[in-house]
Design a protein around this motif. Structure first.
Motif, PDB file in Angstrom:
ATOM      1  N   ALA A 119       0.819  -1.218   0.000  1.00  0.00           N
ATOM      2  CA  ALA A 119       0.000   0.000   0.000  1.00  0.00           C
ATOM      3  C   ALA A 119       0.850   1.264   0.000  1.00  0.00           C
ATOM      4  O   ALA A 119       1.897   1.322   0.645  1.00  0.00           O
ATOM      5  N   ARG A 120       0.383   2.243  -0.731  1.00  0.00           N
ATOM      6  CA  ARG A 120       1.018   3.562  -0.724  1.00  0.00           C
ATOM      7  C   ARG A 120       0.777   4.213   0.643  1.00  0.00           C
ATOM      8  O   ARG A 120      -0.358   4.255   1.121  1.00  0.00           O
ATOM      9  N   ALA A 121       1.840   4.705   1.259  1.00  0.00           N
ATOM     10  CA  ALA A 121       1.666   5.392   2.545  1.00  0.00           C
ATOM     11  C   ALA A 121       1.081   6.775   2.270  1.00  0.00           C
ATOM     12  O   ALA A 121       1.318   7.350   1.204  1.00  0.00           O
ATOM     13  N   VAL A 122       0.298   7.294   3.219  1.00  0.00           N
ATOM     14  CA  VAL A 122      -0.279   8.637   3.077  1.00  0.00           C
ATOM     15  C   VAL A 122       0.870   9.592   2.754  1.00  0.00           C
ATOM     16  O   VAL A 122       1.934   9.513   3.345  1.00  0.00           O
ATOM     17  N   GLU A 124       2.789   9.665   0.241  1.00  0.00           N
ATOM     18  CA  GLU A 124       3.872   9.131  -0.595  1.00  0.00           C
ATOM     19  C   GLU A 124       3.320   8.888  -1.990  1.00  0.00           C
ATOM     20  O   GLU A 124       2.109   8.743  -2.172  1.00  0.00           O
ATOM     21  N   ALA A 125       4.214   8.831  -2.961  1.00  0.00           N
ATOM     22  CA  ALA A 125       3.744   8.621  -4.329  1.00  0.00           C
ATOM     23  C   ALA A 125       3.799   7.155  -4.735  1.00  0.00           C
ATOM     24  O   ALA A 125       3.022   6.696  -5.568  1.00  0.00           O
ATOM     25  N   GLN A 126       4.745   6.380  -4.150  1.00  0.00           N
ATOM     26  CA  GLN A 126       4.916   5.004  -4.615  1.00  0.00           C
ATOM     27  C   GLN A 126       4.055   4.029  -3.826  1.00  0.00           C
ATOM     28  O   GLN A 126       3.765   4.243  -2.659  1.00  0.00           O
ATOM     29  N   GLY A 127       3.691   2.934  -4.495  1.00  0.00           N
ATOM     30  CA  GLY A 127       2.910   1.895  -3.835  1.00  0.00           C
ATOM     31  C   GLY A 127       1.548   1.732  -4.482  1.00  0.00           C
ATOM     32  O   GLY A 127       1.259   2.347  -5.524  1.00  0.00           O
ATOM     33  N   TYR A 128       0.725   0.883  -3.873  1.00  0.00           N
ATOM     34  CA  TYR A 128      -0.578   0.531  -4.436  1.00  0.00           C
ATOM     35  C   TYR A 128      -1.706   1.294  -3.735  1.00  0.00           C
ATOM     36  O   TYR A 128      -1.707   1.430  -2.523  1.00  0.00           O
ATOM     37  N   GLY A 129      -2.677   1.734  -4.521  1.00  0.00           N
ATOM     38  CA  GLY A 129      -3.856   2.352  -3.907  1.00  0.00           C
ATOM     39  C   GLY A 129      -4.477   3.403  -4.798  1.00  0.00           C
ATOM     40  O   GLY A 129      -4.230   3.443  -6.002  1.00  0.00           O
ATOM     41  N   SER A 130      -5.283   4.252  -4.173  1.00  0.00           N
ATOM     42  CA  SER A 130      -5.914   5.326  -4.935  1.00  0.00           C
ATOM     43  C   SER A 130      -4.974   6.533  -4.915  1.00  0.00           C
ATOM     44  O   SER A 130      -3.969   6.534  -4.210  1.00  0.00           O
ATOM     45  N   LEU A 158      12.228  -1.752  -3.359  1.00  0.00           N
ATOM     46  CA  LEU A 158      11.850  -3.121  -3.705  1.00  0.00           C
ATOM     47  C   LEU A 158      10.818  -3.734  -2.757  1.00  0.00           C
ATOM     48  O   LEU A 158      10.108  -4.661  -3.143  1.00  0.00           O
ATOM     49  N   ASN A 159      10.689  -3.160  -1.561  1.00  0.00           N
ATOM     50  CA  ASN A 159       9.655  -3.689  -0.648  1.00  0.00           C
ATOM     51  C   ASN A 159       8.245  -3.392  -1.177  1.00  0.00           C
ATOM     52  O   ASN A 159       7.273  -3.988  -0.719  1.00  0.00           O
ATOM     53  N   LEU A 160       8.146  -2.478  -2.150  1.00  0.00           N
ATOM     54  CA  LEU A 160       6.831  -2.182  -2.736  1.00  0.00           C
ATOM     55  C   LEU A 160       6.599  -2.953  -4.037  1.00  0.00           C
ATOM     56  O   LEU A 160       5.554  -2.821  -4.674  1.00  0.00           O
ATOM     57  N   TRP A 161       7.577  -3.731  -4.476  1.00  0.00           N
ATOM     58  CA  TRP A 161       7.421  -4.533  -5.702  1.00  0.00           C
ATOM     59  C   TRP A 161       6.751  -5.853  -5.326  1.00  0.00           C
ATOM     60  O   TRP A 161       7.294  -6.608  -4.501  1.00  0.00           O
ATOM     61  N   PRO A 162       5.594  -6.133  -5.918  1.00  0.00           N
ATOM     62  CA  PRO A 162       4.852  -7.340  -5.537  1.00  0.00           C
ATOM     63  C   PRO A 162       5.678  -8.630  -5.647  1.00  0.00           C
ATOM     64  O   PRO A 162       6.464  -8.787  -6.582  1.00  0.00           O
ATOM     65  N   GLN A 163       5.461  -9.523  -4.672  1.00  0.00           N
ATOM     66  CA  GLN A 163       6.116 -10.839  -4.707  1.00  0.00           C
ATOM     67  C   GLN A 163       5.235 -11.850  -5.421  1.00  0.00           C
ATOM     68  O   GLN A 163       5.688 -12.917  -5.806  1.00  0.00           O
TER      69      GLN A 163
END
Ligand SMILES: O=C(O)CCC(=O)C(=O)O
Ligand SMILES: [Fe+2]
Length: 372
Positions: A119-122, A124-130, A158-163
């Motif tokens: 998930a994208r942290a509040v 932040e630009a990177q990660g998954y979400g709206s 890389l912790n935001l790259w899906p496994q």
């Protein structure tokens, strides 16, 4: 707990959940302001040329005539005719294009719990979400994204790259590396189309230019007439290379004040310039007037206004790669090109990406806010 004042509320329902349950879009998604035109699912198909970019590659054996023909299409598409073209002959195999779409769909189809690991942290630009919410008045878009920085590669989170799917990282790495090569070919071709030294843009963007790849997911919506998949905007990038869904249309671009559909060509890449290139080119276009007769007559190269509409039946995905200079570099028209006859059009700005994002989410045209 209430959100602190400086963080406008993030949406509390997810669009894929609402889509699966067949819920109508809630008020915070409904477009009220039609300053950029009302939502139409099927405006006419746009005049976006198909350019064979293989003629621009160093190993090409094509004739001068072929080269000139593709350069002419590049010029006309980037100036007057909508600021966009579809690239074929880009050297990325169909199977890799299919694979990057497949891993995107596989990731998106995972249970929310699994996706939330990335998930994208509040703020932040990177990660998954709206999309990040930057204004109380922001109308929400009917989409989810997975945004990842891919270059410079030492800046990957890389912790935001899906496994899952397991080959996600490998395929993204392979795809992004190929897109980088396509971008370099295009930068050289665009320079050529302006009669500039071949490396003009490559030098400006530098060795450590940024590339952000964004997977966009647009679940079906009961009321596509009321919402945007992505609201009207120009890209913050220098250049954007977009792989559209293989079947489902949705992207629309403004040409001469009217919206046009961008057709699906399954293995083509949609190329458009972003605002940072427009700022840079604005000065150059004035500087090199004498060799730009056909461009000056049509205005300069532009970053086109575009949006995405949704539909009632099919998930649409796309994979957008945004290439931009290092955000710590101040960008702006080149100083030595500005004088009384050639006044400055844009002020110098740092971290333009933030300006662009906050403007378009508030329904403003980002470049207008940096005009002098
Ligand atoms: O999904 C698309 O076709 C375009 C997405 C887009 O404009 C963006 O991500 O900036
Ligand atoms: Fe865009």
């Amino acid at each position: 707990m209430a959100e602190p004042d400086h963080h406008p509320a993030e949406p509390n329902k997810s669009v894929d959940d609402m889509s699966i349950k067949g819920e109508e879009p809630p008020p915070e998604y409904i477009v009220k302001d039609t300053k950029f035109g009302s939502i139409e699912s099927s405006p006419p198909l746009g005049p976006f040329p198909v350019v064979d970019v293989s003629v621009f590659s160093e190993s090409s054996s094509s004739s001068n005539q072929d080269l000139e023909q593709e350069l002419a299409k590049l010029r006309s598409s980037l100036s007057s005719a909508g600021g966009c073209f579809q690239a074929i002959g880009h050297g990325i195999s169909n199977s890799l294009l299919d694979k990057i779409r497949e891993v995107a769909i596989e990731f998106f189809s995972l249970p929310m719990e699994e996706k939330q690991k990335y998930a994208r942290a509040v703020n932040e630009a990177q990660g998954y979400g709206s999309d990040r919410v930057v204004s109380e008045k922001q109308v929400l878009d009917w989409s989810h994204r997975l945004s990842l920085r891919v270059f410079p590669d030492d800046k990957r989170r890389l912790n935001l790259w899906p496994q899952i799917p397991q080959d996600f990282s490998e395929i993204l790495n392979e795809y992004a590396t190929k897109i980088k090569i396509v971008t370099e070919i295009l930068f050289k071709a665009i320079a050529k189309s302006l009669n500039l030294e071949e490396n003009s843009f490559l030098n400006q963007f530098g060795e450590r230019s940024l590339m952000q790849t964004r997977f966009n997911f647009y679940p079906p919506c009961l009321r596509p007439d009321l919402v945007h998949g992505v609201k009207p905007h120009t890209d913050r990038s220098g250049i954007t290379i977009l792989l559209q869904d293989k079947e489902v249309e949705g992207l629309q671009i403004v040409v001469d004040g009217k919206w046009y559909r961008v057709p699906v060509i399954p293995h083509a890449l949609v190329v458009n310039l972003g605002d940072q290139m427009q700022v840079y080119l604005c000065a150059i276009a004035i500087f090199v007037t004498w060799c730009l007769i056909n461009i000056m007559s049509n205005g300069i190269y532009r970053s086109p206004m575009h949006r995405v509409v949704t539909n009632t039946k099919k998930l649409r995905i796309s994979v957008a790669s945004f290439i931009e200079p290092d955000p710590d570099n101040e960008i702006g028209p080149v100083e030595r090109l500005i004088d009384e006859q050639r006044p400055r059009v844009y002020r110098n700005v740092k971290n333009y990406g933030v300006i662009n994002y906050e403007c378009y989410q508030k329904g403003l045209v980002a470049l207008e806010t940096v005009q002098v």
